[in-house]
Design an enzyme around this catalytic site. Structure first.
Site, mmCIF file in Angstrom:
data_model
loop_
_atom_site.group_PDB
_atom_site.id
_atom_site.type_symbol
_atom_site.label_atom_id
_atom_site.label_comp_id
_atom_site.label_asym_id
_atom_site.label_seq_id
_atom_site.Cartn_x
_atom_site.Cartn_y
_atom_site.Cartn_z
ATOM 1 N N ASN A 1 0.862 -1.175 0.000
ATOM 2 C CA ASN A 1 0.000 0.000 0.000
ATOM 3 C C ASN A 1 0.905 1.233 0.000
ATOM 4 O O ASN A 1 1.523 1.540 1.009
ATOM 5 C CB ASN A 1 -0.892 -0.015 1.250
ATOM 6 N N LYS B 1 0.070 4.304 -0.248
ATOM 7 C CA LYS B 1 -0.548 5.516 0.316
ATOM 8 C C LYS B 1 -0.333 6.695 -0.644
ATOM 9 O O LYS B 1 -0.397 6.511 -1.848
ATOM 10 C CB LYS B 1 0.021 5.808 1.707
ATOM 11 N N HIS C 1 -9.341 1.225 5.028
ATOM 12 C CA HIS C 1 -8.030 1.377 5.679
ATOM 13 C C HIS C 1 -8.191 2.325 6.866
ATOM 14 O O HIS C 1 -8.996 3.262 6.819
ATOM 15 C CB HIS C 1 -7.024 1.941 4.667
ATOM 16 N N GLU D 1 -6.526 4.732 7.836
ATOM 17 C CA GLU D 1 -6.357 6.161 7.515
ATOM 18 C C GLU D 1 -7.630 6.729 6.884
ATOM 19 O O GLU D 1 -7.967 7.899 7.082
ATOM 20 C CB GLU D 1 -5.122 6.345 6.610
ATOM 21 N N GLU E 1 -5.270 -4.812 10.722
ATOM 22 C CA GLU E 1 -4.256 -3.771 10.845
ATOM 23 C C GLU E 1 -4.484 -2.983 12.133
ATOM 24 O O GLU E 1 -5.242 -1.999 12.138
ATOM 25 C CB GLU E 1 -4.334 -2.821 9.652
ATOM 26 N N GLY F 1 2.602 2.332 10.528
ATOM 27 C CA GLY F 1 3.537 3.439 10.325
ATOM 28 C C GLY F 1 4.280 3.852 11.583
ATOM 29 O O GLY F 1 4.912 4.899 11.618
ATOM 30 N N SER G 1 3.565 -2.062 10.155
ATOM 31 C CA SER G 1 5.025 -2.042 10.270
ATOM 32 C C SER G 1 5.689 -3.381 9.959
ATOM 33 O O SER G 1 6.673 -3.743 10.593
ATOM 34 C CB SER G 1 5.435 -1.542 11.668
HETATM 35 C C1 PEP Z 1 -0.574 0.136 5.740
HETATM 36 O O1 PEP Z 1 -0.479 1.168 5.119
HETATM 37 O O2 PEP Z 1 -1.551 -0.569 5.554
HETATM 38 C C2 PEP Z 1 0.485 -0.243 6.680
HETATM 39 C C3 PEP Z 1 0.359 -1.354 7.344
HETATM 40 O O3 PEP Z 1 1.560 0.620 6.802
HETATM 41 P P1 PEP Z 1 2.980 0.306 7.508
HETATM 42 O O4 PEP Z 1 3.447 -1.018 6.967
HETATM 43 O O5 PEP Z 1 3.872 1.434 7.106
HETATM 44 O O6 PEP Z 1 2.739 0.249 8.975
#
Ligand code: PEP
Length: 252
Positions: free
Chosen positions: A11, A13, A97, A99, A169, A175, A215
């Site tokens: 992803n 973003k 998601h 976000e 998630e 992040g 992460s």
């Molecule tokens: C994501 O954007 O879904 C995500 C898990 O980001 P990150 O791996 O940077 O934590």
């Protein structure tokens, strides 16, 4: 027990122009060309979909969008519909998601409408769920996951549900560099598989792919993938560099 094909999605973003995205695919595709043990998906921003679609032709990489609107078309400034994503070459779409939920107020009801509309267009939804840190600390993880699962995926027919992928998630891990331990993630994945069993029966629960996101890095992916209910990863930061995303895909 069903064997579920591992699934790794990057992803991106709001990162990468079309030019940068095409350059990524040129470098990344050779690193995963023999990775036929899994599905490999990239989710660039809308403006880079076309560049990735062109660059990935003839490779084993597939395309996802990061969001979708539930209407087919209309006066919805700034939005993109499922049929537009299909025409742009997408097979998958990320829905709900954290976000989107937390920065843009996306509700379970909106997630549900997006899931239904995407399925109608032939897209395969990757539906994200996950609790915040304060929800985890106040012991509400199970309640939140149940609410998001039931709200986002309510009333899907078996044929619809069979085309869903879920991504667990935890918001506190996205992040932040704080990956959930394999055991913590497994507990949530087992819970989500249990909810699927209850709603859709055992065979569907066995076939559902549940990705972990938060992460994930090359050095944490193996421990996560060793868990029985973790079938892949949705990767943000570590998917922005060809080497690190390839190391995640090829972790075995
Ligand atoms: C994501 O954007 O879904 C995500 C898990 O980001 P990150 O791996 O940077 O934590």
């Amino acid at each position: 027990m069903a064997t579920r094909r591992p699934f790794f999605a990057g992803n991106w973003k709001m990162f990468k122009t079309g030019g940068q995205a095409a350059e990524f695919v040129r470098d990344f595709a050779p690193l995963v060309k023999n990775s036929d043990h899994c599905d490999i998906v990239l989710a660039p921003p809308f403006t880079a979909l076309e560049a990735v679609r062109t660059a990935m032709e003839g490779t084993n990489i597939e395309l996802a969008a990061q969001n979708v609107h539930w209407e087919k078309e209309g006066a919805e400034t700034g939005e993109v519909s499922g049929s537009m994503l299909v025409a742009a070459g997408c097979r998958y779409v990320i829905i709900g998601h954290s976000e989107r939920r937390h920065h843009f107020g996306e509700s379970d009801e909106a997630v549900h409408k997006k899931v239904k509309a995407s399925l109608e267009e032939g897209l395969l939804p990757i539906v994200c769920v996950g609790e915040t840190l304060s929800e985890r600390e106040s012991d509400e993880t199970q309640k939140i996951l149940e609410r998001q699962f039931n709200g986002g995926l309510a009333g899907l027919t078996p044929s619809e549900f069979s085309r869903i992928i879920i991504a667990y998630e935890p918001v506190w891990a996205i992040g932040t560099g704080k990956t959930a331990t394999p055991e913590t993630a497994e507990e949530a994945h087992a819970l989500l598989r249990g909810l699927t069993r209850k709603a859709q029966g055992e065979p569907m629960a066995e076939r559902l792919r549940i990705l972990y996101g938060g992460s994930v890095k090359p050095d944490s992916v193996s421990g996560l993938m060793a868990q029985v209910d973790i079938d892949g990863a949705l990767v943000g930061g570590a998917s922005l560099k060809p080497d690190s995303f390839a190391a995640i895909v090829n972790h075995r």
